[in-house]
Design a protein around this motif. Sequence first.
Motif, PDB file in Angstrom:
ATOM      1  N   HIS A  44      -2.962  -1.436   9.761  1.00 53.28           N
ATOM      2  CA  HIS A  44      -2.916  -0.349   8.908  1.00 53.28           C
ATOM      3  C   HIS A  44      -1.618  -0.346   8.178  1.00 53.28           C
ATOM      4  N   GLU A  67      -6.947   2.428   2.375  1.00 53.07           N
ATOM      5  CA  GLU A  67      -5.671   1.761   3.247  1.00 53.07           C
ATOM      6  C   GLU A  67      -5.233   0.557   2.480  1.00 53.07           C
ATOM      7  N   ARG A  68      -3.809   0.528   2.363  1.00 54.05           N
ATOM      8  CA  ARG A  68      -3.145  -0.435   1.752  1.00 54.05           C
ATOM      9  C   ARG A  68      -3.534  -2.012   2.215  1.00 54.05           C
ATOM     10  N   GLY A  95      -9.536  -2.458   9.635  1.00 54.15           N
ATOM     11  CA  GLY A  95      -8.605  -1.501   9.423  1.00 54.15           C
ATOM     12  C   GLY A  95      -8.540  -0.115  10.358  1.00 54.15           C
ATOM     13  N   GLY A 119      -8.167   2.950   9.917  1.00 56.52           N
ATOM     14  CA  GLY A 119      -8.737   3.748   9.094  1.00 56.52           C
ATOM     15  C   GLY A 119     -10.213   3.534   9.394  1.00 56.52           C
ATOM     16  N   VAL A 158      -1.526   4.129   3.292  1.00 60.93           N
ATOM     17  CA  VAL A 158      -2.636   4.443   2.104  1.00 60.93           C
ATOM     18  C   VAL A 158      -1.993   4.206   0.636  1.00 60.93           C
TER      19      VAL A 158
END
Length: 474
Positions: A258, A118-119, A133, A135, A261
């Motif tokens: 989030h 994840e960024r 996150g 994710g 990605v």
Amino acid sequence: MSRHYDVIVIGTGPAGLSAATLLTKMGLNVLALDEQQRPGGQIYRNVEGAGEARLNLFGPDYSVGLELVNEFRAANVNYEGGASVWQVEADGRICYSKDGKSSRISANYIIAATGAMERPVPIEGWTLPGVMGAGAANNLAKEAGLTPKGKVVLAGSGPLLLLEASILLKKGVEIAAILETTDLIPPADSVTKLPQALMGWKLLYKGTTMLWELQKAGIPHYRGVRNIRALGADALSGVEATVKGETLNFDADLLLLHFGVIPNTHIFRQAGCQMVWDEKLRYWYPSCDSWGRTNFEKIFAAGDGCRVHGAVAARHKGTLAALEIACCLGMIPESERDDLAEPVLKALRQDNLPRPFIDAMYAPKPSHFTFENETVLCRCENVTVGDVRKVLDEGVRELNEVKIITRCGMGPCQGRMCGPALAEIVGEYLSLEPDQAGLLVVRPPLKPIPLSEVAAMDLGDGGTDGGNWLLDKK
Ligand SMILES: Cc1cc2nc3c(=O)[nH]c(=O)nc-3n(C[C@H](O)[C@H](O)[C@H](O)COP(=O)(O)OP(=O)(O)OC[C@H]3O[C@@H](n4cnc5c(N)ncnc54)[C@H](O)[C@@H]3O)c2cc1C
């Protein structure tokens, strides 16, 4: 004694699974390593242990992973789970840690199929307990069947944010709001890319259905959101954000962030692979040919680690890398490689049809992010955005200089959590694109390991390489 393999595959997500299975079936001596305990990667995490209820919850896109993992098991690939690779060398040697013991092994070829992450985007309060996150929540659900309690806010951008929201909805979780940073009006280039995307309609259909279900459930859903802040003293108590200039507040027990990605590139950068900056998607990826070969003959990249194209594409990219390596090792002639690759390339092209539209819809824009001076940027070393701007004020002009002076990116995560935002902050300050501001140097060990583990290592036939081989890297 050192161990040698024909091929070492790092990562057992769809890319690594397809590559390792095919190469083993061709009779090659393959070792697949993954730091997760079981094969599956991010998308098919723990699919073997999921059980019927979890398979139903995550739907057919998750269950398909079971076929892939079953095929991998049936092929009898040498596989080690719980194995963390912490160094990769261009000559085909790697170091990895498992059960408190590190080993140095080698292969004729390495396929790094390390996927995406994840960024990380720092916002005020993102270090509070209760912020994580989206994710990560997805991982906990797949790994351990966990469901969040209380009121949940989801914030950020990208298809996975909405996917996570729809999963939580199915589980009956109370969603207080979805706060999307995506612009209110879709970007003009997304419209021109829509006709092509419609030819790969399944993904769009899935997305539209998800959105419709969220809307039907009456969940407050905002776009064009800015200035997201996690509120609370010792733990999260609420979320604040602005929409069209108006400040909104939500009570929340959990904030799931989030922002899309990005390729997980640490292995490529540590090995010294050439990296390319994607200006539109604002991420780095390793330069490689259509088979996945990097600038190093022995190192291949496959899957989301060499550009985020999703699970189906990852599987195809794993197959292509395997075919080229099988050809290089003399298992199949070039003509057979090309015949076998043809349908894979066709399927890859078909799968990629919606990608330009999705990328245009969700491409991150610097204007979406606001980095406040008080916000902690580097969580490992407790460096704030203001600390970074201070050294820039003092005349520092390069990312790695900022790292050395502030220690931002020097902690155990090796810049995984702060590196991308650090580049944006330095780039913004200097009015440069982040690639012109530099790329953080990554050194071994990629993951924290005790020195005692390194000291106890059997270095095998390669000996000590003149001593300080662990640190003797650029
Ligand atoms: C947190 C997260 C959740 C996601 N969930 C979904 C989802 O629900 N649905 C969806 O469509 N897409 C999801 N994605 C996107 C999805 O990851 C990809 O499209 C797909 O899994 C890519 O496959 P891959 O084989 O390239 O990599 P991955 O599936 O990511 O597999 C990479 C593997 O490499 C291993 N690895 C990485 N570094 C090392 C190392 N140093 N040593 C050893 N092993 C290592 C990892 O443990 C991982 O198992 C998610 C992405 C993330 C980051």
